[in-house]
Write a protein that holds these residues in place. Sequence first.
Motif, PDB file in Angstrom:
ATOM      1  N   ALA A   1       0.840  -1.195   0.000  1.00  0.00           N
ATOM      2  CA  ALA A   1       0.000   0.000   0.000  1.00  0.00           C
ATOM      3  C   ALA A   1       0.873   1.241   0.000  1.00  0.00           C
ATOM      4  O   ALA A   1       1.863   1.323   0.735  1.00  0.00           O
ATOM      5  N   VAL A   2       0.499   2.213  -0.835  1.00  0.00           N
ATOM      6  CA  VAL A   2       1.145   3.522  -0.876  1.00  0.00           C
ATOM      7  C   VAL A   2       0.063   4.543  -0.530  1.00  0.00           C
ATOM      8  O   VAL A   2      -0.811   4.840  -1.340  1.00  0.00           O
ATOM      9  N   ASP A   3       0.107   5.033   0.693  1.00  0.00           N
ATOM     10  CA  ASP A   3      -0.938   5.886   1.247  1.00  0.00           C
ATOM     11  C   ASP A   3      -0.357   7.258   1.562  1.00  0.00           C
ATOM     12  O   ASP A   3       0.862   7.444   1.541  1.00  0.00           O
ATOM     13  N   GLY A   4      -1.209   8.208   1.875  1.00  0.00           N
ATOM     14  CA  GLY A   4      -0.777   9.535   2.265  1.00  0.00           C
ATOM     15  C   GLY A   4      -1.774  10.579   1.818  1.00  0.00           C
ATOM     16  O   GLY A   4      -2.751  10.268   1.134  1.00  0.00           O
ATOM     17  N   PRO A   5      -1.553  11.831   2.177  1.00  0.00           N
ATOM     18  CA  PRO A   5      -2.496  12.890   1.837  1.00  0.00           C
ATOM     19  C   PRO A   5      -2.454  13.272   0.364  1.00  0.00           C
ATOM     20  O   PRO A   5      -1.483  13.009  -0.342  1.00  0.00           O
ATOM     21  N   THR A   6      -3.531  13.905  -0.067  1.00  0.00           N
ATOM     22  CA  THR A   6      -3.621  14.348  -1.451  1.00  0.00           C
ATOM     23  C   THR A   6      -2.506  15.339  -1.777  1.00  0.00           C
ATOM     24  O   THR A   6      -2.156  16.180  -0.954  1.00  0.00           O
TER      25      THR A   6
ATOM     26  N   HIS B   1       4.153  15.059   2.578  1.00  0.00           N
ATOM     27  CA  HIS B   1       4.694  16.341   2.135  1.00  0.00           C
ATOM     28  C   HIS B   1       4.092  17.339   3.108  1.00  0.00           C
ATOM     29  O   HIS B   1       2.890  17.586   3.104  1.00  0.00           O
ATOM     30  N   GLY B   2       4.906  17.894   3.983  1.00  0.00           N
ATOM     31  CA  GLY B   2       4.421  18.644   5.122  1.00  0.00           C
ATOM     32  C   GLY B   2       3.682  19.936   4.844  1.00  0.00           C
ATOM     33  O   GLY B   2       2.918  20.403   5.675  1.00  0.00           O
ATOM     34  N   ASP B   3       3.853  20.522   3.693  1.00  0.00           N
ATOM     35  CA  ASP B   3       3.243  21.814   3.404  1.00  0.00           C
ATOM     36  C   ASP B   3       1.862  21.611   2.776  1.00  0.00           C
ATOM     37  O   ASP B   3       1.735  21.373   1.577  1.00  0.00           O
ATOM     38  N   GLU B   4       0.822  21.705   3.617  1.00  0.00           N
ATOM     39  CA  GLU B   4      -0.544  21.458   3.150  1.00  0.00           C
ATOM     40  C   GLU B   4      -0.968  22.433   2.055  1.00  0.00           C
ATOM     41  O   GLU B   4      -1.648  22.055   1.097  1.00  0.00           O
TER      42      GLU B   4
ATOM     43  N   GLU C   1      -2.106  23.370  -3.806  1.00  0.00           N
ATOM     44  CA  GLU C   1      -1.802  23.989  -5.105  1.00  0.00           C
ATOM     45  C   GLU C   1      -1.404  22.936  -6.137  1.00  0.00           C
ATOM     46  O   GLU C   1      -1.730  23.070  -7.322  1.00  0.00           O
ATOM     47  N   ARG C   2      -0.724  21.890  -5.709  1.00  0.00           N
ATOM     48  CA  ARG C   2      -0.343  20.812  -6.636  1.00  0.00           C
ATOM     49  C   ARG C   2      -1.570  20.118  -7.215  1.00  0.00           C
ATOM     50  O   ARG C   2      -1.647  19.865  -8.421  1.00  0.00           O
TER      51      ARG C   2
ATOM     52  N   TRP D   1     -11.536  18.099   1.437  1.00  0.00           N
ATOM     53  CA  TRP D   1     -10.876  16.790   1.448  1.00  0.00           C
ATOM     54  C   TRP D   1      -9.683  16.776   2.401  1.00  0.00           C
ATOM     55  O   TRP D   1      -9.483  15.820   3.139  1.00  0.00           O
ATOM     56  N   GLN D   2      -8.892  17.843   2.397  1.00  0.00           N
ATOM     57  CA  GLN D   2      -7.742  17.903   3.296  1.00  0.00           C
ATOM     58  C   GLN D   2      -8.177  17.843   4.754  1.00  0.00           C
ATOM     59  O   GLN D   2      -7.516  17.204   5.570  1.00  0.00           O
TER      60      GLN D   2
END
Length: 173
Positions: free
Chosen positions: A15-20, A124-127, A132-133, A149-150
């Motif tokens: 599994a590769v998980d994490g925030p958008t 990636h710490g900068d929400e 923006e990405r 979503w965040q």
Amino acid sequence: MNSAPPRLGDTRLVAVDGPTGAGKSTFAENLAGQLGAQLIKTDHFATWEDPTTLWWPKLTRVLDAIENGQEARYRLTDWSAGFPREDEGQEVTVHPQRTIILEGFSSARKAIAHQLSLAIFIEHGDERQRLERVVARDGERHRHHFILWQQYERGWFAVDETRARADYVVTSS
């Protein structure tokens, strides 16, 4: 990677998980290419209205078939119109194999921890930069969805303890 034991029948499920916006898709695509693994994305199943629950049984049917040494099929959620059309995309066939990469939000959830050979959390710490990405990727018209979503995913990761349970944490730039 190859030393992790298979826990989905004879298949290693990673599994590769994490925030958008953290870089999960790019990481998972590269990993799948390096390993010659099939890539399944949670976006293949999810919708804005149903980020984590109602679609989950569709994915578990796929995983259960693989665990039993059988091929599985599912129909993608079609996002081509800028909104999700559930089960209207192309059909995907998944075969039991050495490794399958499951990428996307909630892919390393507690409910399947016993089937995962490895869980990788991409951060990636900068929400704001992550926002923006994804807006650059998917369009300004989705900004409001991604802001909500965040907030949702922060709560999910806290309750599910996703990062704390990960075998590896990868920081993207």
